[in-house]
Design a protein around this motif. Sequence first.
Motif, short mmCIF file in Angstrom:
data_model
loop_
_atom_site.label_atom_id
_atom_site.label_comp_id
_atom_site.label_asym_id
_atom_site.label_seq_id
_atom_site.Cartn_x
_atom_site.Cartn_y
_atom_site.Cartn_z
N ILE A 127 15.45 -58.69 -68.64
CA ILE A 127 15.61 -59.10 -70.05
C ILE A 127 16.36 -60.43 -70.11
N LEU A 185 13.76 -59.23 -80.71
CA LEU A 185 14.37 -57.91 -80.59
C LEU A 185 14.39 -57.20 -81.95
N PHE A 194 20.72 -57.15 -83.47
CA PHE A 194 19.54 -56.28 -83.43
C PHE A 194 19.02 -55.88 -84.81
N PHE A 254 6.17 -54.25 -75.90
CA PHE A 254 7.16 -55.32 -76.01
C PHE A 254 6.58 -56.63 -75.47
N PHE A 297 17.45 -52.22 -72.10
CA PHE A 297 18.04 -52.93 -73.23
C PHE A 297 19.47 -52.48 -73.50
N TRP A 319 12.58 -48.09 -69.42
CA TRP A 319 13.16 -49.43 -69.64
C TRP A 319 13.41 -49.72 -71.11
N PHE A 333 18.12 -48.90 -79.21
CA PHE A 333 17.14 -48.83 -78.11
C PHE A 333 17.25 -47.48 -77.41
N ARG A 373 14.99 -63.93 -71.70
CA ARG A 373 15.78 -64.80 -72.59
C ARG A 373 15.71 -66.24 -72.11
N ALA A 408 17.91 -54.54 -66.99
CA ALA A 408 18.71 -55.49 -67.77
C ALA A 408 18.50 -56.92 -67.29
N TYR A 460 21.54 -54.24 -70.95
CA TYR A 460 21.73 -55.66 -71.25
C TYR A 460 22.70 -55.85 -72.40
N ALA A 461 22.80 -54.86 -73.28
CA ALA A 461 23.77 -54.95 -74.37
C ALA A 461 25.20 -55.01 -73.83
#
Length: 633
Positions: free
Chosen positions: A406, A423, A278, A440, A342, A337, A324, A410, A403, A345-346
């Motif tokens: 995202i 990102l 990131f 975004f 994010f 969101w 985020f 990808r 998530a 999703y991490a």
Amino acid sequence: MRNQALLFLALFFVSIFSLNGYIQETSANPFQLKSETGQNYDVRFYFLDLNISDTSTYIEGHVAIHLILNEESGSQIMFDMLHLLNTDSVKVNQKNVTFNHAGDILTVTLPDMTAEGSIIEIDVFYHGLGSTSGEVQGIYNKSNVSVNKRVTWTLSESFHAMSWFPCKQSLTDKADSAYVFLSTDKHLKAGSNGVLTASTELPGNRVRYEWKSRYPIVYYLISFSVGDYMDYSFYAPVNETDSVLVQNYIYNDEAYFTQNKQLIDETSDMIKLFSDLFGDYPFKNEKYGHCTAPSGGGMEHQTMTTIANFSFTLVSHELAHQWFGDYVTCETWQDIWVNEGFASYAEYLAHQYLNSQTEADNWIIRTQEYVKSLPGGSVYVPEEFAVNESRIFDYRLTYAKGAAIIHMIRQEIGNDELFFSILKEFLIRYRNNTATGDEFKELLAEMTGQNFDLFFQQWYKGEGYPVLAVNWFHRNDTLYVRSLQTPSASTPVFNTLVEYQVSLINRDTIITHRQESGLDNWQVYLPGLISSVIVDPNHWLIMDVNGVSRIGKEQESHFVLVPNPARHNITLHFTDPVHDYTVYLADASGKILFTEEANTSEKTIDVSQLAKGMYFVIINEKEEFYQTRFIKN
């Protein structure tokens, strides 16, 4: 950050999602920001100087707010401040002024001739318990019975900072900096944002912890936690040359420390990973850390998360929020969101890069299944729920579906180097500020050259997910596929990039096809002998696969059968115009069990009374036969 769920879901997903904090089951937030509050000024600085303890939520002291007037102010300005707090006095530029604290609004009378552009300091002296029960949303006091330690801590997201200090509850007005001075009994420690610049001894066997943060900060991320803590600190690498202090205030219990040390140490690897993915940890000149509290999960207070335990997913989720949610904050609660999707999703990324792809796959599969546990709902929070915390922090939509889309972005980009560059650019472009989901989306289009309008219309603001049924056959070195998509909710068709894993005798190959309509007929040259076709083998999509059926090479079936397997009914969807036809239902031995004449393009058959097993549906139209098989469960 926050989550509410039925108990069985919370227990099932505790290792998958971070169950963050508390949320009242209310249809609307009772403490929502009054629209007129703070419209005539910008906050520059908060200085909280408070007396606190670990025995109750009682708080006393004063808050200095430095602000700049951005228009002719008239004679008054207003702050959000819970009516249960008692205002003792107010000063403007060190002079006493009149004030009115009614409802949840503190109105301060300004001196005459205070003009636009004036920079003023307002000091509010106050005290209060928060509520007669000693606990409201915003400030808590509870005991962790396993270690017999009591803690008082704050958790202000989304509308509850005013429960413990006067402030301006506006996402788009970040203070440039904040100091939090906390006076408490000497045997306790009090953690907060920024750097501990001093621990000053006070009369009466007390101590003042002086925390200073010089980074911009939004109101709900200002925090404190006080308890019988030990300080376990170390340095973690940010990049090849820099490191950051990781300062942990954890329960002062040797057994607890021994049990959790290895888990806490994993924070170091996560900081390095997320800095690589990131961009450098955004508050590296201060610290990252944790304060333990008997909360429902974690809260990403800037530079010092309040946390209930040190599970891998919880620590990774709250750490990711420093980028985020803290560094870049959602511009409205409807765009939560930007924070939670994010950060969730991490968790997948932490598993993928620090554990294994298998653990990451398991995480995304469970996440997608959770999304599909109900048919509808959008990631974006609709206007009518803009202050409804139950909807803002709906775990299935804001966290899990947030998530999962995202992950789909990808795949759509198809280039990890570009994906992570986007990102990083998003965080650079909106650093120390706020952003929306649409911003975004615009960045995605700018950096990929792809139009993401339809994707966001369907997946971010739309509801539901696609259900796919597939028939295929192989002839003359060509794979023929018929894929039928039906929706789970109001979004009628999803334009979706679908992977198909085709297994041949000596190899597997991945074929991608973009499903752009409800029914697609497509083909691809593929020599060899095909044994099976698997839809979405790498788990990119929120999608149900309602059967993959192979049709014998001598029949090019022009109908799709769903669902497969089936329990109650099957439905035949014809791909081409149909004439009068006969439907036969046969068992595995070929025995005809059912016959019916029909001429419609969609035909439903009741199979609820059939025994479990394999069956065939055969269509006789103009002396041509077409067949497929299905499984009865």
